[in-house]
Design a protein around this motif. Structure first.
Motif, mmCIF file in Angstrom:
data_model
loop_
_atom_site.group_PDB
_atom_site.id
_atom_site.type_symbol
_atom_site.label_atom_id
_atom_site.label_comp_id
_atom_site.label_asym_id
_atom_site.label_seq_id
_atom_site.Cartn_x
_atom_site.Cartn_y
_atom_site.Cartn_z
ATOM 1 N N ARG A 310 43.158 50.659 54.391
ATOM 2 C CA ARG A 310 44.368 49.899 54.074
ATOM 3 C C ARG A 310 44.180 48.849 52.991
ATOM 4 N NH1 ARG A 310 47.091 48.465 59.915
ATOM 5 N NH2 ARG A 310 46.458 50.360 61.008
ATOM 6 N N ARG A 311 42.963 48.629 52.567
ATOM 7 C CA ARG A 311 42.737 47.713 51.454
ATOM 8 C C ARG A 311 42.864 48.481 50.151
ATOM 9 N NH1 ARG A 311 36.811 45.644 52.865
ATOM 10 N NH2 ARG A 311 36.663 47.880 53.315
ATOM 11 N N ASP A 312 43.012 47.752 49.060
ATOM 12 C CA ASP A 312 42.848 48.385 47.763
ATOM 13 C C ASP A 312 41.456 48.044 47.242
ATOM 14 O OD1 ASP A 312 42.993 45.739 46.906
ATOM 15 O OD2 ASP A 312 44.931 45.963 45.916
ATOM 16 N N ALA A 313 41.098 48.592 46.081
ATOM 17 C CA ALA A 313 39.756 48.365 45.534
ATOM 18 C C ALA A 313 39.523 46.894 45.226
ATOM 19 C CB ALA A 313 39.557 49.213 44.277
ATOM 20 N N TRP A 314 40.588 46.186 44.841
ATOM 21 C CA TRP A 314 40.460 44.755 44.542
ATOM 22 C C TRP A 314 40.006 43.984 45.772
ATOM 23 C CZ3 TRP A 314 40.986 43.059 39.622
ATOM 24 C CH2 TRP A 314 41.647 43.892 38.710
ATOM 25 N N VAL A 534 48.682 32.030 39.620
ATOM 26 C CA VAL A 534 47.444 31.810 40.361
ATOM 27 C C VAL A 534 47.066 30.337 40.432
ATOM 28 C CG1 VAL A 534 44.976 32.352 40.461
ATOM 29 C CG2 VAL A 534 46.612 34.109 39.760
ATOM 30 N N VAL A 535 47.129 29.616 39.317
ATOM 31 C CA VAL A 535 46.604 28.243 39.316
ATOM 32 C C VAL A 535 47.678 27.183 39.552
ATOM 33 C CG1 VAL A 535 44.759 28.924 37.761
ATOM 34 C CG2 VAL A 535 46.817 27.879 36.810
ATOM 35 N N GLY A 536 48.955 27.536 39.427
ATOM 36 C CA GLY A 536 50.000 26.548 39.663
ATOM 37 C C GLY A 536 50.682 26.098 38.388
ATOM 38 N N GLU A 537 51.156 24.851 38.398
ATOM 39 C CA GLU A 537 52.011 24.373 37.316
ATOM 40 C C GLU A 537 51.258 23.988 36.053
ATOM 41 O OE1 GLU A 537 54.994 21.491 38.491
ATOM 42 O OE2 GLU A 537 54.788 22.116 40.580
ATOM 43 N N ASP A 538 49.982 23.648 36.166
ATOM 44 C CA ASP A 538 49.256 23.100 35.020
ATOM 45 C C ASP A 538 48.708 24.210 34.127
ATOM 46 O OD1 ASP A 538 47.942 21.557 33.206
ATOM 47 O OD2 ASP A 538 46.613 20.558 34.626
ATOM 48 N N GLY A 579 38.713 33.648 40.318
ATOM 49 C CA GLY A 579 38.670 34.414 39.081
ATOM 50 C C GLY A 579 39.087 35.858 39.287
ATOM 51 N N TRP A 580 38.660 36.436 40.392
ATOM 52 C CA TRP A 580 39.012 37.823 40.700
ATOM 53 C C TRP A 580 40.510 37.959 40.948
ATOM 54 C CZ3 TRP A 580 36.775 42.115 39.670
ATOM 55 C CH2 TRP A 580 37.036 43.295 40.375
ATOM 56 N N GLU A 581 41.087 36.971 41.638
ATOM 57 C CA GLU A 581 42.526 36.981 41.892
ATOM 58 C C GLU A 581 43.306 36.873 40.587
ATOM 59 O OE1 GLU A 581 46.085 36.795 44.351
ATOM 60 O OE2 GLU A 581 44.051 37.534 44.633
ATOM 61 N N LEU A 582 42.833 36.024 39.686
ATOM 62 C CA LEU A 582 43.496 35.873 38.394
ATOM 63 C C LEU A 582 43.412 37.164 37.588
ATOM 64 C CD1 LEU A 582 44.922 34.191 36.277
ATOM 65 C CD2 LEU A 582 42.703 33.312 35.553
ATOM 66 N N LEU A 583 42.249 37.811 37.617
ATOM 67 C CA LEU A 583 42.094 39.067 36.900
ATOM 68 C C LEU A 583 43.043 40.126 37.462
ATOM 69 C CD1 LEU A 583 40.456 40.580 34.721
ATOM 70 C CD2 LEU A 583 38.869 41.252 36.539
ATOM 71 N N LYS A 584 43.142 40.180 38.765
ATOM 72 C CA LYS A 584 44.023 41.152 39.416
ATOM 73 C C LYS A 584 45.470 40.961 38.979
ATOM 74 C CE LYS A 584 45.663 42.433 44.059
ATOM 75 N NZ LYS A 584 45.477 42.204 45.512
ATOM 76 N N LYS A 585 45.913 39.714 38.899
ATOM 77 C CA LYS A 585 47.300 39.441 38.534
ATOM 78 C C LYS A 585 47.540 39.541 37.035
ATOM 79 C CE LYS A 585 48.479 36.608 42.568
ATOM 80 N NZ LYS A 585 49.375 37.634 43.120
ATOM 81 N N SER A 586 46.475 39.649 36.245
ATOM 82 C CA SER A 586 46.622 39.703 34.794
ATOM 83 C C SER A 586 46.558 41.118 34.237
ATOM 84 C CB SER A 586 45.513 38.868 34.132
ATOM 85 O OG SER A 586 45.606 37.514 34.508
#
Length: 694
Positions: A310-314, A534-538, A579-586
């Motif tokens: 049920r997971r993905d590779a990420w 991922v990082v918010g408003e800034d 960093g991995w989360e940011l890469l996934k969303k990018s």
């Protein structure tokens, strides 16, 4: 009456600027909370009972037409509700849908405005109370013409002169609390019509709610089953740890002072893995193909498959790295050990919500191909220091042996690898069919004119065959370009270098070009959106459209940076997943898709004959110290290790190299110029094979 803390519902039409708009609203409306739903998440019957829990609705921009139900979803019904009226602010597609709902004509612009800045004239009242000069970014190919004597009043307009004449830029309903703007207030280059207009909307909406005594019900957390939690950056970015966890793993390190040692020397001594990795038979390789329900783990000749469950590779990779963190690596270098490798363009489809085109997707190369590097050598070319590192406990012998080899190499005359004999016959470069490529450009432009995309990064594959194979190491030097992450250049709008093309000439040509600046701006706004998620408003644009010089081209380069919320300690935590989360969303990279990203990727699958695989993906590393660095894979060539690459089954001496190239197609693109731009990008790569031009 209105609640003390505004609660907003933002309806997202699968746009790539949504989080820019969310952050603008949060900055402009104090203490507001924002919930986000897709425009097809609920029917109007399903949404209606919940509107009384919100102070206002924001209708965001998006691709498509308000006359297409699949593009607009529930939005079309909001404007004509017989009861439960709620203040609404629309942007771009939001204005067009409001206009169509009240009798306006929807038309195509004669000259499309995507990523272009216009002077906006306004009445100085209502949304524009206290607002003076407005220079606003426009992303639209459609516009509305208001019906005379209708229920909508024009508040602002643009004079496009011979291009389009008078174009409506802002409206309000004469009796209902509905307002909308055609331009994009959230764009980084909008001045005067951004935060000021959002603040005025909230003032008008708040006053209307007070006057009509519209109640806003108290929030019930069970509503989060429908709307989720209020927007915030990624949960990973909001974890606050007073004392970061300290893993038991350590890095063994030895530092040598060898100023004359080069990366090429290290490559020749330790094989094809060059500077970073020194692999062993037991080194772990992790691979995955999009669509498979498992990860493949390879050690030497052994290979096992582990179900994703049920997971993905990420998620699998995130779990794998969770207990791999270390804290005692040398602070002067970015990599102490960890994952190094490649991610394909198509690996980003799942998180983006795009279905894979199985007809064009091949399995020539894994979509995820990573090595877990435990032994590494890092050279600091600035200081000449060489760092020899190992994550393996009690690995002092390897470290000392490697140090001896490198020390001896610095004082010895090393014979470089001999170049292969001259190519026996001229390499054959097969370009994409020009007429077919140009036809695809015209198809892309039609989708842009229809409002489906602002920019489509169309690519095609060229093939190079040669008949005198050389060692890959021999190709390394001529292929390396003097830029960070040598096989790529994550920038937009190239200009060919040639005699007489000085920096001043290049700057005048690029910065003075409406097309080139617009192309860059669209991707800057898209990347801001990805970072906000991922990082918010800034999130800040540190450089916009600077001209930088590379080996064969001048390019416009922008720099966007995001910072975590104050007090967040994840950035220095070795077990950080940020960093991995940011890469996934990018992914896929916005600079290689166009915007809005999801719709653009779907369109590109219909315009391109093959999957992109490694090309347009990323390569880089995730360090056990928590840092990572990834770069878009372009201006590269690929030799796949399979028999299908041979021109004929009986000609084993033939090598096939695949080269991807293309360009961003906008409404202003000229087909022949786009073809020439693709050739410019191919030139530096095929030159390594002795081909002087293409």
């Amino acid at each position: 009456m209105a609640v003390e803390k505004p609660r907003l519902l933002l309806i997202d039409s699968y746009d790539s600027f949504t989080f820019n708009l969310v952050c603008l609203c949060k900055q402009s409306i104090p203490n507001c909370t924002i919930y986000i739903i897709k425009n097809d998440a609920l029917t109007i019957a399903g949404l209606l009972p919940f509107l009384s829990f919100f102070s206002a609705v924001i209708v965001g921009p998006g691709p498509g037409s308000p006359e297409n139900d699949e593009d607009i979803g529930v939005i079309k019904d909001l404007w004509t509700l017989p009861e439960q009226i709620i203040p609404i602010f629309g942007v771009c597609l939001g204005l067009q849908s409001l206009g169509v709902a009240y009798g306006a004509q929807l038309k195509r612009l004669d000259v499309v405005k995507h990523g272009q800045i216009s002077h906006i004239q306004h009445n100085g009242a209502d949304l524009f109370h206290g607002v003076r000069l407005v220079e606003a970014v426009r992303y639209h190919s459609l516009h509305v013409v208001l019906s005379k004597g209708g229920e909508l009043e024009e508040l602002a307009w643009a004079d496009d002169a011979a291009d389009n004449g008078h174009v409506v830029m802002a409206v309000r309903h004469t009796s209902k609390p509905f307002w909308a703007v055609q331009y994009h207030p959230e764009s980084v280059c909008t001045r005067g019509g951004g935060a000021e207009v959002i603040m005025n909307f909230w003032r008008l909406a708040h006053n209307w709610s007070l006057k009509t005594r519209r109640p806003v019900k108290h929030w019930n957390t069970t509503l989060e089953n429908t709307f989720g939690k209020p927007w915030q950056p990624s949960p990973l970015a909001c974890i606050h740890r007073s004392t970061p966890s300290i893993p038991h793993r350590t890095v063994g390190t030895q530092i040598l002072e060898i100023p004359g040692l080069t990366a090429a020397t290290v490559s020749e001594l330790f094989g094809r893995f060059c500077i970073i990795g020194s692999l062993m038979q037991t080194s772990l390789q992790i691979t995955h193909f999009v669509g498979d329900g498992y990860i493949t783990l390879i050690r030497g000749q052994q290979s096992i498959q582990e179900n994703l469950d049920r997971r993905d590779a990420w998620a699998w990779i995130a779990d794998f790295m969770r207990d791999k963190g270390v804290h005692n690596g040398h602070p002067d270098i970015p990599f102490w050990g960890g994952l190094i490798g490649l991610l394909s363009y198509e690996l980003g489809f799942g998180p983006l919500g795009v279905s894979l085109n199985k007809e064009t997707h091949s399995k020539r190369h894994p979509d995820l191909n990573l090595m877990f590097v435990e032994r590494s050598v890092v050279i600091d070319s600035l200081t000449g220091r060489v760092f020899i590192q190992s994550l393996i406990p009690d690995d002092d012998c390897w470290i000392s042996d490697t140090a001896s080899i490198l020390t001896n190499a610095s004082s010895a005359d090393i014979t470089p690898l001999a170049r292969a004999d001259p190519i026996q016959s001229t390499p054959v470069v097969t370009l994409p069919d020009k007429s077919r490529y140009i036809a695809r450009i015209h198809e892309a432009k039609e989708r842009i004119f229809a409002g489906d995309s602002y920019e489509l990064c169309l690519t095609a594959r060229s093939i190079l065959l040669h008949f005198s194979p050389r060692l890959p190491n021999v190709f390394y030097q001529p292929l390396v370009l003097p830029i960070p992450f040598s096989s790529c250049g994550p920038s937009k709008a190239p200009s060919r270098k040639a005699p007489g093309i000085t920096r001043a000439v290049a700057e005048a040509a690029l910065i003075g070009s409406t097309k080139e600046v617009a192309e860059n701006l669209m991707i800057v706004d898209l990347i801001r959106h990805d970072l906000h998620a991922v990082v918010g408003e800034d999130v800040q644009v540190k450089q916009f459209c600077g001209v930088e010089e590379y080996e064969t081209v001048w390019q416009l380069v922008s720099v966007i940076e995001g910072k975590l919320e104050p007090g967040t300690s994840l950035a220095s935590d070795p077990s950080s997943q940020l960093g991995w989360e940011l890469l996934k969303k990018s992914l896929p990279p916005g600079s290689m898709t166009g915007a809005p990203k999801k719709r653009s990727v779907e369109i590109l699958q219909t315009l391109e004959d093959q999957d992109r695989s490694i090309y347009s993906g990323v390569f880089g590393y995730w360090c056990v110290g928590g840092g990572s660095d990834w770069s878009v894979t372009i201006r590269s060539c690929f030799k796949y290790e399979d028999r299908s690459n041979a021109a004929t089954e009986d000609c084993s001496c033939v090598e096939r190299w695949d080269i991807g190239a293309g360009g961003a197609i906008t409404a202003l693109s000229k087909a022949d110029a786009e073809w020439e731009e693709m050739l410019v990008k191919l030139k530096s790569v095929v030159g390594a094979f002795g081909v002087s031009c293409v």
